[in-house]
Design an enzyme around this catalytic site. Sequence first.
Site, PDB file in Angstrom:
ATOM      1  N   ASP A 178       0.094   0.935  -3.308  1.00  0.00           N
ATOM      2  CA  ASP A 178      -0.333   1.500  -2.028  1.00  0.00           C
ATOM      3  C   ASP A 178       0.683   2.491  -1.480  1.00  0.00           C
ATOM      4  OD1 ASP A 178       1.583  -0.387  -1.394  1.00  0.00           O
ATOM      5  OD2 ASP A 178       0.597  -1.036   0.447  1.00  0.00           O
ATOM      6  N   ASP A 228       3.688   2.408  -0.343  1.00  0.00           N
ATOM      7  CA  ASP A 228       4.585   2.204   0.799  1.00  0.00           C
ATOM      8  C   ASP A 228       6.031   2.091   0.335  1.00  0.00           C
ATOM      9  OD1 ASP A 228       4.495  -0.300  -0.343  1.00  0.00           O
ATOM     10  OD2 ASP A 228       3.897  -1.360   1.488  1.00  0.00           O
ATOM     11  N   SER A 233      -0.888  -4.067  -2.557  1.00  0.00           N
ATOM     12  CA  SER A 233       0.376  -3.380  -2.808  1.00  0.00           C
ATOM     13  C   SER A 233       0.726  -3.325  -4.293  1.00  0.00           C
ATOM     14  CB  SER A 233       1.484  -4.060  -2.003  1.00  0.00           C
ATOM     15  OG  SER A 233       2.661  -3.313  -2.032  1.00  0.00           O
ATOM     16  N   ASP A 252       4.451   2.404  -5.716  1.00  0.00           N
ATOM     17  CA  ASP A 252       3.669   1.218  -6.052  1.00  0.00           C
ATOM     18  C   ASP A 252       2.205   1.490  -5.699  1.00  0.00           C
ATOM     19  OD1 ASP A 252       3.947   1.185  -3.322  1.00  0.00           O
ATOM     20  OD2 ASP A 252       4.083  -0.994  -3.175  1.00  0.00           O
TER      21      ASP A 252
END
Length: 460
Positions: free
Chosen positions: A256, A258, A107, A254
């Site tokens: 990834d 999400d 992440s 960010d």
Amino acid sequence: MTAPKIQKLFGTDGIRGKAYEFPLDQKTVEVIGFSLTQNLSSQLGHHPSIIIGRDTRESGLPIQRALTKGAIAAGAMVSSAGVITTPGVAFITRTTPYDAGVVISASHNPFQDNGIKIFTPSGKKLTDEMESKIERDIFDNAYEGHSLLKLADELARENNKNSEADSLNRYLDFLTEEIGNGLNLSGLNIAIDCANGAASNIAPQVFKRLGANLAVIHASPNGVNINENCGALHLNDLQNLVRGGGFDLGLAFDGDADRALFVDDEGKLVDGDFTMLILAESFRTQGKLKNNLVVATVMSNLGLEIGLKERNIELIRAQVGDRFVLEEMLAKDASIGGEQSGHIILSDISLAGDGIITALSLLRAIVENGTSLKALAASMKTYPQTLVNIRVSHKPPLHSMPEVMTAIDELEKEMQGRGRVLIRYSGTENLARVMIEGENQDDIENKARRMAEFLKQAIG
């Protein structure tokens, strides 16, 4: 493989740690893939099919191959989604006949870290029971040297270009044709920071297809620059670009994707609390705000609670972590939930936070209101809040330390009901977080530093 003493490996967001070190060394990851497959097979009554995607870290592909090797050895059919966002994998898992989706990502962490997140077809993460079974297999050294693991090595190295292209195209079509249905962004000037992460090849295509004029920064991943002074955790470049470029707004993902954070046309931060208030108002107008409530976390600003209350919308606070937010949303049948960090869940669309869906939903509210992000965000007043992170050697339960509980109680009394004190541990790192909210910035920063020093001495 020499495993350390038994400990819990799954945090609030899967397994996370330094790439190539336990539990993300090759042999342990092979065991994770093997164990996941065997447990799913027992649960399903057949060998599972698994889709695996990753972000742009240089360690992503080796970890994906190790996990694929273990899964194939245990009988799984494994497909690669290639470099794709975490919610992209959740979407593919939900809409195609896969029994599980796996994301290799840490992440917002730096490139040296990585992680493994596992989704069920519903979009939920693994149950605690399944996580415990996998942890037990790891610490029992199960499957080490298993003959099938050797046979699976070559299969794991095969690239599945067809499944990667298909996954990407399906996700792009979903975002633009379903989520973006009827949304016309022509005339809007938008700056995007892709954090050199998984959104780099996806987000620009989505917003261009919908007609926006774009400027894109930090969309050139090289394996070691993900989240490096960019993206949702480092907004300076985006804010400077928006301020000087005549943009209507900026948005940052960010690593990834999400989560998504925004800046208005003056470069001022519009965080997840603002986003939830704007979306709650928009959803209510459209008749889509279920049960007239929003689920946030204990970290959300008091201003969100007051703003929702002024609109007769209830706020329910969950523990920090999207897993706990989702649990509360499902329990209360809520359609909007999320975190100040920009991780927003819109449960009628997906049970996984998706930064691009969040952005499209916010842009729809802007377009349909015929106004600016700055004007919509002005409907919420924030109370000063400060957060201090302290690295700790371990995480003893706070309630087991009476001296800490007394210190918290005394600090709250000192604030005389005009602020909040919240201390919690990070779910993914060895950090204790001290958050204090109150009326005066200098005062709460002094109090936070004082409490942080006390905690450092108390915990070590």
